[in-house]
Design a protein around this motif. Structure first.
Motif, PDB file in Angstrom:
ATOM      1  N   VAL A  78       0.850  -1.180   0.000  1.00  0.00           N
ATOM      2  CA  VAL A  78       0.000   0.000   0.000  1.00  0.00           C
ATOM      3  C   VAL A  78       0.892   1.239   0.000  1.00  0.00           C
ATOM      4  O   VAL A  78       1.981   1.231   0.580  1.00  0.00           O
ATOM      5  CB  VAL A  78      -0.962   0.009   1.214  1.00  0.00           C
ATOM      6  N   TYR A  79       0.417   2.270  -0.697  1.00  0.00           N
ATOM      7  CA  TYR A  79       1.187   3.496  -0.848  1.00  0.00           C
ATOM      8  C   TYR A  79       0.311   4.694  -0.480  1.00  0.00           C
ATOM      9  O   TYR A  79      -0.872   4.719  -0.812  1.00  0.00           O
ATOM     10  CB  TYR A  79       1.673   3.637  -2.289  1.00  0.00           C
ATOM     11  N   LEU A  80       0.921   5.658   0.181  1.00  0.00           N
ATOM     12  CA  LEU A  80       0.212   6.886   0.534  1.00  0.00           C
ATOM     13  C   LEU A  80       1.017   8.075   0.059  1.00  0.00           C
ATOM     14  O   LEU A  80       2.170   8.237   0.452  1.00  0.00           O
ATOM     15  CB  LEU A  80      -0.002   6.966   2.053  1.00  0.00           C
ATOM     16  N   GLN A  81       0.410   8.883  -0.777  1.00  0.00           N
ATOM     17  CA  GLN A  81       1.024  10.124  -1.242  1.00  0.00           C
ATOM     18  C   GLN A  81       0.325  11.274  -0.537  1.00  0.00           C
ATOM     19  O   GLN A  81      -0.901  11.398  -0.610  1.00  0.00           O
ATOM     20  CB  GLN A  81       0.879  10.273  -2.757  1.00  0.00           C
ATOM     21  N   MET A  82       1.092  12.094   0.145  1.00  0.00           N
ATOM     22  CA  MET A  82       0.530  13.230   0.860  1.00  0.00           C
ATOM     23  C   MET A  82       1.134  14.510   0.312  1.00  0.00           C
ATOM     24  O   MET A  82       2.363  14.627   0.185  1.00  0.00           O
ATOM     25  CB  MET A  82       0.795  13.114   2.360  1.00  0.00           C
ATOM     26  N   ASN A  83       0.283  15.476  -0.008  1.00  0.00           N
ATOM     27  CA  ASN A  83       0.709  16.747  -0.563  1.00  0.00           C
ATOM     28  C   ASN A  83       0.298  17.887   0.367  1.00  0.00           C
ATOM     29  O   ASN A  83      -0.543  17.707   1.256  1.00  0.00           O
ATOM     30  CB  ASN A  83       0.080  16.945  -1.946  1.00  0.00           C
ATOM     31  N   ASP A  84       0.883  19.050   0.116  1.00  0.00           N
ATOM     32  CA  ASP A  84       0.552  20.239   0.902  1.00  0.00           C
ATOM     33  C   ASP A  84       0.601  19.915   2.401  1.00  0.00           C
ATOM     34  O   ASP A  84      -0.352  20.186   3.143  1.00  0.00           O
ATOM     35  CB  ASP A  84      -0.828  20.771   0.523  1.00  0.00           C
ATOM     36  N   LEU A  85       1.691  19.322   2.813  1.00  0.00           N
ATOM     37  CA  LEU A  85       1.809  18.895   4.203  1.00  0.00           C
ATOM     38  C   LEU A  85       1.817  20.085   5.161  1.00  0.00           C
ATOM     39  O   LEU A  85       2.346  21.163   4.848  1.00  0.00           O
ATOM     40  CB  LEU A  85       3.068  18.059   4.386  1.00  0.00           C
ATOM     41  N   LYS A  86       1.234  19.860   6.332  1.00  0.00           N
ATOM     42  CA  LYS A  86       1.101  20.884   7.351  1.00  0.00           C
ATOM     43  C   LYS A  86       1.789  20.417   8.633  1.00  0.00           C
ATOM     44  O   LYS A  86       1.924  19.215   8.861  1.00  0.00           O
ATOM     45  CB  LYS A  86      -0.378  21.145   7.623  1.00  0.00           C
ATOM     46  N   PRO A  87       2.183  21.338   9.489  1.00  0.00           N
ATOM     47  CA  PRO A  87       2.816  20.920  10.750  1.00  0.00           C
ATOM     48  C   PRO A  87       1.952  19.941  11.550  1.00  0.00           C
ATOM     49  O   PRO A  87       2.496  19.040  12.215  1.00  0.00           O
ATOM     50  CB  PRO A  87       2.996  22.244  11.499  1.00  0.00           C
ATOM     51  N   GLU A  88       0.644  20.074  11.444  1.00  0.00           N
ATOM     52  CA  GLU A  88      -0.228  19.162  12.195  1.00  0.00           C
ATOM     53  C   GLU A  88      -0.254  17.749  11.614  1.00  0.00           C
ATOM     54  O   GLU A  88      -0.858  16.847  12.198  1.00  0.00           O
ATOM     55  CB  GLU A  88      -1.661  19.709  12.264  1.00  0.00           C
ATOM     56  N   ASP A  89       0.401  17.546  10.479  1.00  0.00           N
ATOM     57  CA  ASP A  89       0.548  16.191   9.941  1.00  0.00           C
ATOM     58  C   ASP A  89       1.703  15.452  10.612  1.00  0.00           C
ATOM     59  O   ASP A  89       1.890  14.249  10.371  1.00  0.00           O
ATOM     60  CB  ASP A  89       0.794  16.238   8.431  1.00  0.00           C
ATOM     61  N   THR A  90       2.463  16.138  11.420  1.00  0.00           N
ATOM     62  CA  THR A  90       3.576  15.509  12.116  1.00  0.00           C
ATOM     63  C   THR A  90       3.076  14.421  13.056  1.00  0.00           C
ATOM     64  O   THR A  90       2.215  14.655  13.898  1.00  0.00           O
ATOM     65  CB  THR A  90       4.363  16.559  12.926  1.00  0.00           C
ATOM     66  N   ALA A  91       3.617  13.219  12.879  1.00  0.00           N
ATOM     67  CA  ALA A  91       3.177  12.070  13.674  1.00  0.00           C
ATOM     68  C   ALA A  91       4.000  10.857  13.274  1.00  0.00           C
ATOM     69  O   ALA A  91       4.751  10.887  12.289  1.00  0.00           O
ATOM     70  CB  ALA A  91       1.695  11.782  13.449  1.00  0.00           C
ATOM     71  N   VAL A  92       3.835   9.794  14.022  1.00  0.00           N
ATOM     72  CA  VAL A  92       4.334   8.491  13.596  1.00  0.00           C
ATOM     73  C   VAL A  92       3.223   7.835  12.787  1.00  0.00           C
ATOM     74  O   VAL A  92       2.080   7.760  13.247  1.00  0.00           O
ATOM     75  CB  VAL A  92       4.723   7.600  14.792  1.00  0.00           C
ATOM     76  N   TYR A  93       3.563   7.407  11.591  1.00  0.00           N
ATOM     77  CA  TYR A  93       2.594   6.805  10.682  1.00  0.00           C
ATOM     78  C   TYR A  93       2.767   5.283  10.696  1.00  0.00           C
ATOM     79  O   TYR A  93       3.892   4.773  10.537  1.00  0.00           O
ATOM     80  CB  TYR A  93       2.779   7.354   9.275  1.00  0.00           C
ATOM     81  N   TYR A  94       1.651   4.589  10.876  1.00  0.00           N
ATOM     82  CA  TYR A  94       1.659   3.129  10.986  1.00  0.00           C
ATOM     83  C   TYR A  94       0.877   2.509   9.832  1.00  0.00           C
ATOM     84  O   TYR A  94      -0.253   2.912   9.549  1.00  0.00           O
ATOM     85  CB  TYR A  94       1.018   2.686  12.295  1.00  0.00           C
ATOM     86  N   CYS A  95       1.469   1.517   9.227  1.00  0.00           N
ATOM     87  CA  CYS A  95       0.778   0.735   8.206  1.00  0.00           C
ATOM     88  C   CYS A  95      -0.115  -0.296   8.900  1.00  0.00           C
ATOM     89  O   CYS A  95       0.254  -0.876   9.932  1.00  0.00           O
ATOM     90  CB  CYS A  95       1.799   0.039   7.325  1.00  0.00           C
ATOM     91  N   ASN A  96      -1.274  -0.524   8.314  1.00  0.00           N
ATOM     92  CA  ASN A  96      -2.251  -1.457   8.887  1.00  0.00           C
ATOM     93  C   ASN A  96      -2.768  -2.398   7.812  1.00  0.00           C
ATOM     94  O   ASN A  96      -2.991  -1.982   6.673  1.00  0.00           O
ATOM     95  CB  ASN A  96      -3.407  -0.661   9.494  1.00  0.00           C
ATOM     96  N   LEU A  97      -2.956  -3.650   8.174  1.00  0.00           N
ATOM     97  CA  LEU A  97      -3.511  -4.649   7.257  1.00  0.00           C
ATOM     98  C   LEU A  97      -4.596  -5.418   7.996  1.00  0.00           C
ATOM     99  O   LEU A  97      -4.385  -5.868   9.127  1.00  0.00           O
ATOM    100  CB  LEU A  97      -2.412  -5.598   6.784  1.00  0.00           C
ATOM    101  N   GLN A  98      -5.748  -5.581   7.363  1.00  0.00           N
ATOM    102  CA  GLN A  98      -6.856  -6.311   7.951  1.00  0.00           C
ATOM    103  C   GLN A  98      -7.312  -7.400   6.996  1.00  0.00           C
ATOM    104  O   GLN A  98      -7.357  -7.199   5.780  1.00  0.00           O
ATOM    105  CB  GLN A  98      -8.009  -5.357   8.270  1.00  0.00           C
ATOM    106  N   GLY A  99      -7.662  -8.538   7.554  1.00  0.00           N
ATOM    107  CA  GLY A  99      -8.122  -9.630   6.726  1.00  0.00           C
ATOM    108  C   GLY A  99      -8.755 -10.723   7.545  1.00  0.00           C
ATOM    109  O   GLY A  99      -9.118 -10.520   8.712  1.00  0.00           O
ATOM    110  N   GLY A 100      -8.871 -11.900   6.933  1.00  0.00           N
ATOM    111  CA  GLY A 100      -9.458 -13.038   7.620  1.00  0.00           C
ATOM    112  C   GLY A 100     -10.924 -13.209   7.300  1.00  0.00           C
ATOM    113  O   GLY A 100     -11.447 -12.654   6.338  1.00  0.00           O
ATOM    114  N   THR A 101     -11.597 -13.996   8.129  1.00  0.00           N
ATOM    115  CA  THR A 101     -13.017 -14.265   7.967  1.00  0.00           C
ATOM    116  C   THR A 101     -13.796 -13.603   9.089  1.00  0.00           C
ATOM    117  O   THR A 101     -13.204 -13.092  10.044  1.00  0.00           O
ATOM    118  CB  THR A 101     -13.280 -15.773   7.983  1.00  0.00           C
ATOM    119  N   TRP A 102     -15.127 -13.665   9.024  1.00  0.00           N
ATOM    120  CA  TRP A 102     -15.912 -13.020  10.069  1.00  0.00           C
ATOM    121  C   TRP A 102     -15.675 -13.677  11.417  1.00  0.00           C
ATOM    122  O   TRP A 102     -15.767 -13.025  12.448  1.00  0.00           O
ATOM    123  CB  TRP A 102     -17.396 -13.067   9.708  1.00  0.00           C
ATOM    124  N   SER A 103     -15.349 -14.964  11.403  1.00  0.00           N
ATOM    125  CA  SER A 103     -15.153 -15.666  12.670  1.00  0.00           C
ATOM    126  C   SER A 103     -13.702 -15.614  13.135  1.00  0.00           C
ATOM    127  O   SER A 103     -13.422 -15.797  14.325  1.00  0.00           O
ATOM    128  CB  SER A 103     -15.589 -17.123  12.541  1.00  0.00           C
TER     129      SER A 103
END
Length: 119
Positions: A78-103
């Motif tokens: 997965v890729y994230l392109q961020m433009n016009d960045l602001k000081p409030e965008d400062t943070a630790v960014y975490y990649c997330n993956l979700q999957g599996g079945t309902w159970s």
């Protein structure tokens, strides 16, 4: 063992752009979505953007219109392109993956990458 490896964080000046990448490896099946969350000091972790394997996207209001998330299903990336960045965008960014079945759903996180927006 599933691993999510992130790259692309760093220091950016206000108004600049940044691209984040995340690649997942390991025993993965029935992936539903991948995305990015962020956490600034003293704040809760919050969704930045997510995308399903079918291409449906969700953006936080704070980044909508200046960010773009894409997914490569063949590479489990997965890729994230961020433009016009602001000081409030400062943070630790975490990649997330979700999957599996309902159970038996599962979720995995990357180790985080620091994004600092400052002049």
């Amino acid at each position: 063992q599933v691993q999510l490896v992130e790259s692309g964080g760093g220091l950016v000046q206000p108004g600049g752009s940044l691209g984040l990448s995340c690649a997942a490896s390991g025993s993965l099946s029935a992936i539903h979505s991948m995305g990015w969350y962020r956490q600034a000091p003293g704040n809760r972790r919050e969704l930045v953007a997510s995308i399903t394997t079918g291409g449906r996207t969700t953006y936080a209001d704070s980044v909508n219109g200046r960010s773009s998330i894409t997914i490569d299903n063949a590479k489990n990336a997965v890729y994230l392109q961020m433009n016009d960045l602001k000081p409030e965008d400062t943070a630790v960014y975490y990649c997330n993956l979700q999957g599996g079945t309902w159970s038996r759903p599962y979720e995995h996180w990357g180790q985080g990458t620091q994004v600092t927006v400052s002049s």
